[in-house]
Design an enzyme around this catalytic site. Structure first.
Site, PDB file in Angstrom:
ATOM      1  N   THR B 122      -4.265  38.476  37.033  1.00  0.00           N
ATOM      2  CA  THR B 122      -6.201  38.160  37.521  1.00  0.00           C
ATOM      3  C   THR B 122      -6.876  39.514  38.197  1.00  0.00           C
ATOM      4  OG1 THR B 122      -4.961  36.101  38.822  1.00  0.00           O
ATOM      5  CG2 THR B 122      -6.739  36.403  39.720  1.00  0.00           C
ATOM      6  N   GLY B 336      -0.588  17.829  69.217  1.00  0.00           N
ATOM      7  CA  GLY B 336      -1.378  18.964  69.455  1.00  0.00           C
ATOM      8  C   GLY B 336      -0.445  19.678  69.378  1.00  0.00           C
ATOM      9  N   GLU B 359      -1.448  29.080  39.400  1.00  0.00           N
ATOM     10  CA  GLU B 359      -0.516  28.733  38.791  1.00  0.00           C
ATOM     11  C   GLU B 359      -1.350  27.928  37.741  1.00  0.00           C
ATOM     12  OE1 GLU B 359       1.851  31.116  38.814  1.00  0.00           O
ATOM     13  OE2 GLU B 359       2.746  30.113  37.226  1.00  0.00           O
TER      14      GLU B 359
END
Lengths: 265, 375
Positions: B122, B336, B359
């Site tokens: 990439t 919470g 991927e």
């Protein structure tokens, strides 16, 4: 040096308390959601034996279990961790054996294997926790016995050095072989995680299986000597009384009075 | 879901390891951005990093299903270390398949966990459009010089080796891409920065620069112009791995939610007695198992040597979408507390998102599947 490690398979003691039930008719625990696992004191015994083997190459470790086919699972776990051989003994009707019988069967397995110098077992089992098999097994084999050990090391020929836990510290003893050592829990002997390749090898290794006819058992040792009358989960109840008073001193006086009334002091 | 006795034992081993060792590692990676080398080494010793590798390089020769099972069990607790199991297999396989005998040692080191090998494909301007990479491999005497940069490279900051995809022929589109095995101590290679990510932290995800990095001829992996094809082939396995990782995240989130719901009391009852919570848990369970089955089907087919392009894409797509939904529901069940760093589900919620992106984005997955269905 050939070491036999006695392995017990028990119901997983880690199930939530709320899931544990006893069948009052059969006087046995109900398996329920619990899996069958290797008793944890057996794990310590196995690890202690494997550490001995690591330090003394050429040592053979044989894992032995009195159990039916499901016992193969814990024996495979022993093989994956590094035991060289695994064997189980079983006959139909052996579901509720008493300690002297288990000890005699294990002793007979050791005699049948031949050349066993040292037998290692957990100091007690994780389910019934009686701690009888180890010493009874030593009697059966005519061997020396040391209990509650957490280290076993090689010493002079025909001897091992054993470290045991005592009140406030440790004791070390040298004992002559053949011997039976019962092993207690210690953070130095937590059972190792097996390597993947050893898990795979263990799943393919044959596990020996013997029956009564292979073992030359003495009938007198197979007789039940203890009769279980009842097995139950105790009912817990509590009674809580709050002692009233204006301040700490006042409450203390009233508490003393109550304790005297209840004949506690 | 059916596993052989051997696969079951491997699963138990991975589960015990994850529960014993990975909670602390996950916390260190997420909160201190620290890579737990000692845990990584232990994973190498146990055989997790060379699970499917051949015995000649110290691998355990386990099957793809066992590998998927290990990834799932680790991901329940620490998705990053599960991803390292995936990465080490992918790179050891790649080096063995496309390298020469001189690369055996490198493959062995990767499978043993002695060195990390990253995959550098990439670039800032080339993500889904992988063929659009611009890193250039200039032919020079005895080898090549690499010029360019890569971004979002997992473990890039810690890798001793990197497989780099670069153009040997800038006019030939994807057919001009070649693969190179680069030693990261080579002059000209540098880690420019590491990313500050939403999740999957502590992996040394990095931006890399190649400033005339020399690569000897013998370190070109396979043939010139074939690099793209090699990577595409490896992606099927990678997608099964990510599918397993997502199944693990979902399973971990579900287990945490079950434990919480069985102890949290509101209105005088444990919250698992409320239908609203029960229905959430039931849906989480079914969808996680469905994801698992898709992943295992792809793993089984691949283990049997069959092509799995469709199955792998299905598994990656469904498992990542499922895990994202399950992680969100898990935070919801925790109320919470699920919003605080006290809980594992808070971390899993952040970790999971990238799986719908890397991927091959889930949009690309849908394209891949549609093309396979309609051709």
């Amino acid at each position: 040096m050939k070491i036999m490690v006695g392995i017990k398979q028990i119901l997983d003691p880690e199930v939530p308390v709320s899931d544990f039930r006893v069948d009052s008719a059969t006087r046995k625990p109900v398996q329920g959601k619990a899996k069958l696992v290797m008793d944890s004191y057996s794990e310590y015994a196995l690890e202690a034996a494997l550490q001995y083997k690591d330090k003394n190459p050429g040592t053979q470790v044989v894992a032995a279990c009195v159990g039916d086919k499901p016992a193969e699972e814990v024996l495979r776990k022993a093989l994956a961790a590094g035991a060289d051989e695994a064997i189980r003994a079983w006959e139909p009707g052996w579901d509720d054996l008493e300690a002297q019988t288990v000890a005699h069967i294990l002793g007979s397995m050791a005699r049948r294997l031949g050349g066993i110098d040292l037998v290692m077992v957990g100091r007690q089992s994780g389910d019934v926790e009686r701690g009888l098999v180890g010493p009874m097994l030593a009697e059966d084999l005519g061997a020396a016995c040391v209990t509650q050990a957490n280290r076993v090391e090689a010493a002079a020929a025909d001897q091992v050095r054993v470290r045991t836990e005592i009140e406030g510290g440790f004791a070390e003893a040298e004992i002559r072989l053949p011997a039976v050592v019962t092993v207690s829990n210690d953070e130095g002997i937590v059972l190792r995680l097996p390597k993947v390749r050893d898990v795979m090898m263990a799943s393919r290794k044959p596990i020996g299986s013997v029956g009564a006819s292979d073992l030359s058992l003495v009938p007198a040792r197979l007789v039940s000597l203890v009769s279980l009358k009842d097995l139950f989960i105790p009912q817990l109840s509590g009674q809580c009384e709050f002692v009233e008073g204006e301040n700490g001193g006042d409450k203390a006086v009233r508490l003393t009075q109550r304790l005297r009334e209840a004949k506690v002091v | 879901m059916f596993l052989t006795a051997e696969q079951e034992e491997i699963r138990n081993l991975a589960r015990r390891f994850a529960d014993r060792q990975l909670e602390e590692a996950a916390r260190a990676m997420d909160q201190e951005n620290r890579f737990p080398w000692d845990v990584y080494k232990e994973m190498g010793e146990l055989g997790f990093l060379g699970l499917t590798a051949p015995a000649e390089i110290g691998g355990s020769e386990a099957d793809t299903v066992s590998w998927a099972v290990v990834i799932e069990q680790l991901a329940r607790v620490c998705p990053q270390m599960a991803d390292m199991v995936m990465l080490s297999k992918e790179m050891a396989d790649f080096v063995l398949k496309h390298g020469g005998p001189q690369h055996r040692e490198a493959a062995q080191a990767i499978a043993a966990g002695e060195t990390i090998c990253a995959i550098a494909l990439t670039e800032p301007d080339a993500g889904s459009d992988a063929a659009g990479i611009r890193t250039y491999a200039e032919r020079v005497p005895n080898g090549y010089r690499l010029h360019g940069g890569k971004r979002f490279i997992t473990a890039g900051a810690y890798a001793g080796l990197t497989v780099v995809l670069a153009k040997t022929d800038r006019d030939a589109g994807h057919r001009g891409i070649s693969a190179f095995l680069v030693d990261t101590s080579s002059p000209g290679f540098s880690v420019l920065r590491t990313e500050d990510l939403m999740g999957m932290r502590g992996m040394g995800t990095a931006e890399l620069a190649f400033d005339s990095v020399f690569v000897p001829e013998e370190n070109r992996m396979g043939e010139e112009g074939q690099g793209f094809k090699y990577i595409m082939q490896a992606l099927d396995t990678g997608r099964i791995g990510i599918g397993a990782l997502c199944t693990g995240i979902a399973q971990g989130a579900l287990e945490e939610s079950l434990a919480y719901a069985q102890t949290r009391v509101q209105f005088g009852q444990t919250i698992d007695s409320f239908q609203g919570v029960q229905f959430l848990l039931a849906d989480m369970d079914v969808r996680t198992e469905a994801a698992r089955l898709l992943v295992m089907e792809a793993a089984r087919k691949q283990a049997a040597g069959q092509p799995v392009r469709l199955e792998a894409a299905r598994a990656k797509l469904f498992a990542s979408d499922t895990a994202a939904a399950v992680a969100s529901d898990a935070v919801q069940i925790h109320g919470g507390y699920g919003y605080t760093k006290e809980t594992r589900v808070e971390r899993l919620y952040r970790d999971v998102k990238i799986n719908q992106i890397w991927e091959g984005t889930n949009q690309i997955m849908r394209s891949v599947i549609a093309k396979l269905l309609t051709r």
